[in-house]
Motif scaffolding. Structure first.
Motif, short mmCIF file in Angstrom:
data_model
loop_
_atom_site.label_atom_id
_atom_site.label_comp_id
_atom_site.label_asym_id
_atom_site.label_seq_id
_atom_site.Cartn_x
_atom_site.Cartn_y
_atom_site.Cartn_z
N GLU A 126 39.77 31.53 48.37
CA GLU A 126 40.98 31.54 49.22
C GLU A 126 41.56 30.13 49.34
OE1 GLU A 126 39.44 33.39 52.73
OE2 GLU A 126 39.62 35.42 51.91
N LYS A 127 40.68 29.14 49.48
CA LYS A 127 41.17 27.75 49.60
C LYS A 127 41.88 27.31 48.31
CE LYS A 127 37.17 26.18 52.29
NZ LYS A 127 37.43 25.77 53.64
N LEU A 128 41.29 27.62 47.17
CA LEU A 128 41.93 27.22 45.90
C LEU A 128 43.26 27.96 45.73
CD1 LEU A 128 38.88 27.12 43.44
CD2 LEU A 128 39.99 25.22 44.61
N ASP A 129 43.26 29.22 46.10
CA ASP A 129 44.47 30.03 45.97
C ASP A 129 45.59 29.50 46.88
OD1 ASP A 129 45.68 32.53 44.94
OD2 ASP A 129 45.71 33.09 47.07
N ALA A 130 45.18 28.91 48.01
CA ALA A 130 46.17 28.39 48.97
C ALA A 130 46.40 26.90 48.73
CB ALA A 130 45.70 28.65 50.39
N SER A 131 46.36 26.45 47.50
CA SER A 131 46.76 25.09 47.07
C SER A 131 45.72 24.00 47.28
CB SER A 131 48.03 24.62 47.78
OG SER A 131 49.08 25.43 47.47
N ASN A 132 44.52 24.33 47.63
CA ASN A 132 43.46 23.33 47.83
C ASN A 132 43.98 22.11 48.59
OD1 ASN A 132 41.09 21.91 47.79
ND2 ASN A 132 41.03 21.57 45.59
N PHE A 178 18.67 36.85 46.93
CA PHE A 178 19.58 37.70 46.16
C PHE A 178 19.99 38.97 46.93
CE2 PHE A 178 20.48 40.66 42.59
CZ PHE A 178 21.53 39.95 42.04
N ALA A 179 19.01 39.61 47.54
CA ALA A 179 19.28 40.89 48.21
C ALA A 179 20.19 40.72 49.43
CB ALA A 179 17.96 41.51 48.64
N THR A 180 20.32 39.52 49.94
CA THR A 180 21.11 39.32 51.17
C THR A 180 22.51 38.77 50.89
OG1 THR A 180 20.37 37.04 51.45
CG2 THR A 180 18.97 38.74 52.43
N LEU A 181 22.89 38.69 49.62
CA LEU A 181 24.15 37.99 49.27
C LEU A 181 25.40 38.83 49.47
CD1 LEU A 181 23.15 36.05 46.03
CD2 LEU A 181 23.47 35.15 48.33
N ASP A 182 25.24 40.12 49.64
CA ASP A 182 26.38 41.03 49.58
C ASP A 182 27.03 41.24 50.96
OD1 ASP A 182 28.18 42.82 48.70
OD2 ASP A 182 26.75 44.44 48.32
N THR A 183 27.29 40.18 51.70
CA THR A 183 27.73 40.37 53.08
C THR A 183 29.09 39.78 53.41
OG1 THR A 183 26.49 38.38 53.59
CG2 THR A 183 25.39 40.46 54.07
N ALA A 184 29.62 38.90 52.56
CA ALA A 184 30.86 38.19 52.92
C ALA A 184 32.05 39.14 52.95
CB ALA A 184 31.11 37.08 51.91
N PRO A 185 32.98 38.93 53.90
CA PRO A 185 34.20 39.75 53.90
C PRO A 185 34.97 39.56 52.59
CG PRO A 185 34.02 38.46 55.92
CD PRO A 185 32.93 37.99 55.02
N PRO A 186 35.73 40.59 52.16
CA PRO A 186 36.44 40.49 50.87
C PRO A 186 37.40 39.30 50.83
CG PRO A 186 36.65 42.69 51.83
CD PRO A 186 35.94 41.85 52.82
N THR A 187 37.71 38.87 49.62
CA THR A 187 38.62 37.74 49.41
C THR A 187 40.06 38.18 49.65
OG1 THR A 187 37.10 37.19 47.64
CG2 THR A 187 39.11 35.91 47.75
N LYS A 188 40.84 37.33 50.34
CA LYS A 188 42.27 37.63 50.50
C LYS A 188 43.06 36.60 49.71
CE LYS A 188 42.15 39.65 55.10
NZ LYS A 188 41.73 39.11 56.37
N LEU A 189 43.67 37.05 48.62
CA LEU A 189 44.44 36.14 47.77
C LEU A 189 45.93 36.40 47.93
CD1 LEU A 189 42.32 36.36 44.49
CD2 LEU A 189 42.17 34.64 46.31
N GLY A 190 46.74 35.38 47.64
CA GLY A 190 48.19 35.56 47.68
C GLY A 190 48.67 36.40 46.51
N GLU A 191 49.96 36.65 46.50
CA GLU A 191 50.55 37.53 45.48
C GLU A 191 50.99 36.74 44.26
OE1 GLU A 191 50.99 40.90 45.23
OE2 GLU A 191 49.62 40.93 46.95
N HIS A 192 50.04 36.18 43.51
CA HIS A 192 50.46 35.39 42.35
C HIS A 192 50.61 36.24 41.10
CE1 HIS A 192 50.05 31.99 44.81
NE2 HIS A 192 48.73 32.07 44.91
N GLY A 193 49.84 37.32 41.04
CA GLY A 193 49.93 38.21 39.89
C GLY A 193 49.62 37.51 38.59
N ALA A 194 50.05 38.13 37.51
CA ALA A 194 49.82 37.53 36.19
C ALA A 194 51.00 36.64 35.86
CB ALA A 194 49.67 38.62 35.15
#
Ligand code: NAP
Ligand code: ZN
Length: 404
Positions: A340-346, A365-381
């Motif tokens: 998110e930080k890189l997507d928002a211009s670092n 390893f088994a405990t890694l799956d907990t972070a909320p999903p990434t929210k990225l801007g609308e940059h598209g391809a």
């Protein structure tokens, strides 16, 4: 970490399954180590803006990603196993891997240490393993990168990290460092402008200064002025303000990661100056073709990473001159937030580094799956063939008309 002779190497990784870049733990089998390989127990991996471009499939119209994508090309760790033909490394050495893990090894480019230009070069992640020397284990065709606890790599593509160089700092030198070093070395410029003070730009300022250049740091706003001076810039230009416009730069290294009005920076050049686009966007790819079509005479150029000997050279240079990236070390569970930080211009201008040894292990390893999903801007391809062609025509036309 034990390596069983003739056995695949189990690796715990984090990767994403689609453009949302929501990272999840993934296990892969890396290939059976060959006599020319080393095995690296990973300690740290830097997160490059290219990781975001690939994971979010920004280049899908020209270089589509095959998910899952396990990024990371700023690897640093400790050698735990060496094959019988290995000569450069011994167990216990600090070793790293940058952006490539294989190439044809036979062509002129490979023989002169320009492996990055070899047509059969294989990227550290999302590379096509045509030789069997680069890929994951059974069924794996696309290479898996450095967000991982273990790496198997040919010694030819591994970099010896000087003992005294802090391991957490080393990974970023192997991508951001070499990428700015290549044009600095090629053009030998004395008056250098560096556009965009993020992971690459910071290293651009520091390395250019160490190479004897007078450096102008160029950022969008005034907010990074103190930061730029503290990392060694001689001058600062905030492109969105009334700052006096610098001119007569021999070389502008432009690290902006998105399409933008690059003509602003070409105008800062001296008569024979070069403007090198490094960001992965349509203009940079067009600049590459413009350079080819004008036999290198265009003022705009693209530059991609650098060869293995130069990568070794730049980390040795950094170690000898106490040049370090500006890093922030994070647990692997922060990866979605880093994207998110890189997507928002670092805006902080940091290179974010994953603490692999402290947070990506068999135990965690088994405990890694907990972070909320990434929210990225609308940059598209943002990179399309049409966009590249449009830019190319613009570059060729503007060169003929007003020399930009
Ligand atoms: P980064 O850490 O995210 O930094 C990019 C910097 O560019 C930011 O700090 C910001 O600097 C400036 N910037 C960001 N968004 C901008 C916008 N919308 N308009 C103008 N300026 C903006 O990225 P990085 O890791 O340094 O990578 C930079 C680019 O180089 C990426 O596209 C990456 O894929 C590419 N790359 C290319 C190669 C190669 O071989 N050519 C190798 C590695 C990376 P300011 O706040 O100072 O303006
Ligand atoms: Zn990179």
């Amino acid at each position: 970490m034990s390596v069983e002779p003739g056995a695949f190497v189990e690796a715990q990784c984090v990767g994403c399954h689609d453009e949302q870049c929501d990272f999840k733990p993934i296990k892969v089998l890396r290939r059976k180590p060959l006599p020319t390989d080393i095995v690296i127990e990973m300690k740290y991996c830097g997160v490059c803006h290219s990781d975001l471009h690939f994971s979010a499939n920004h280049l899908k119209n020209v270089l589509p990603v095959q998910y899952p994508c396990i990024p990371g090309h700023e690897l640093a760790g400790v050698v735990t196993w060496v094959g019988s033909d290995v000569t450069k490394f011994k167990v216990g050495d600090h070793a790293g891997v940058g952006c490539m893990v294989d190439s044809c090894l036979k062509c002129k480019q490979c023989k002169t240490g320009q492996e990055q230009k070899c047509k059969k070069q294989v990227q550290t992640y999302q590379g096509d393993d045509w030789s069997g020397r680069a890929a994951m284990g059974p069924g794996g065709q696309r290479t898996a990168g450095g967000y991982t606890d273990v790496m198997v790599v040919q010694e030819r593509f591994a970099i010896l990290i000087p003992e005294k160089y802090p391991l957490e700092m080393a990974g970023p030198v192997l991508c951001s460092g070499i990428t700015v070093y290549t044009p600095l070395k090629l053009y030998g410029a004395k008056r250098v402008g560096v556009v965009g003070l993020g992971g690459l730009g910071v290293m651009g300022v520091k390395i250019a200064r160490a190479m004897g250049a007078t450096v102008t740091a160029i950022s969008r706003s005034a907010s990074k002025r103190d930061f730029a001076m503290s990392i060694g810039a001689h001058k600062y230009f905030a492109s969105s303000t009334d700052d006096p416009v610098p001119d007569s730069l021999d070389l502008v290294i432009n690290t902006v990661p998105v399409n933008h009005d690059h003509t602003l920076y070409t105008k800062l050049l001296s008569k024979n100056g070069k403007h090198v686009l490094l960001g992965l966007h349509a203009s940079a790819l067009a600049a590459m073709f413009a350079s080819i079509l004008t036999l290198g005479k265009s003022r705009l150029a693209f530059s991609g990473i650098g060869g293995i000997p130069d990568t070794q050279e730049v980390i040795d240079l950094c170690a000898a001159n106490d040049i370090f990236p500006e890093i922030q070390v994070h647990a692997v569970t922060d990866i979605n937030r880093i994207y998110e930080k890189l997507d928002a211009s670092n805006d902080a201008g940091k290179r974010y580094v994953l603490d692999i040894a402290g947070s990506l292990t068999k135990d965690t390893f088994a405990t890694l799956d907990t972070a909320p999903p990434t929210k990225l801007g609308e940059h598209g391809a943002s990179v399309t063939l049409r966009g590249i062609l449009r830019e190319l025509l613009f570059m060729l036309f503007s060169r003929l008309t007003y020399g930009v």
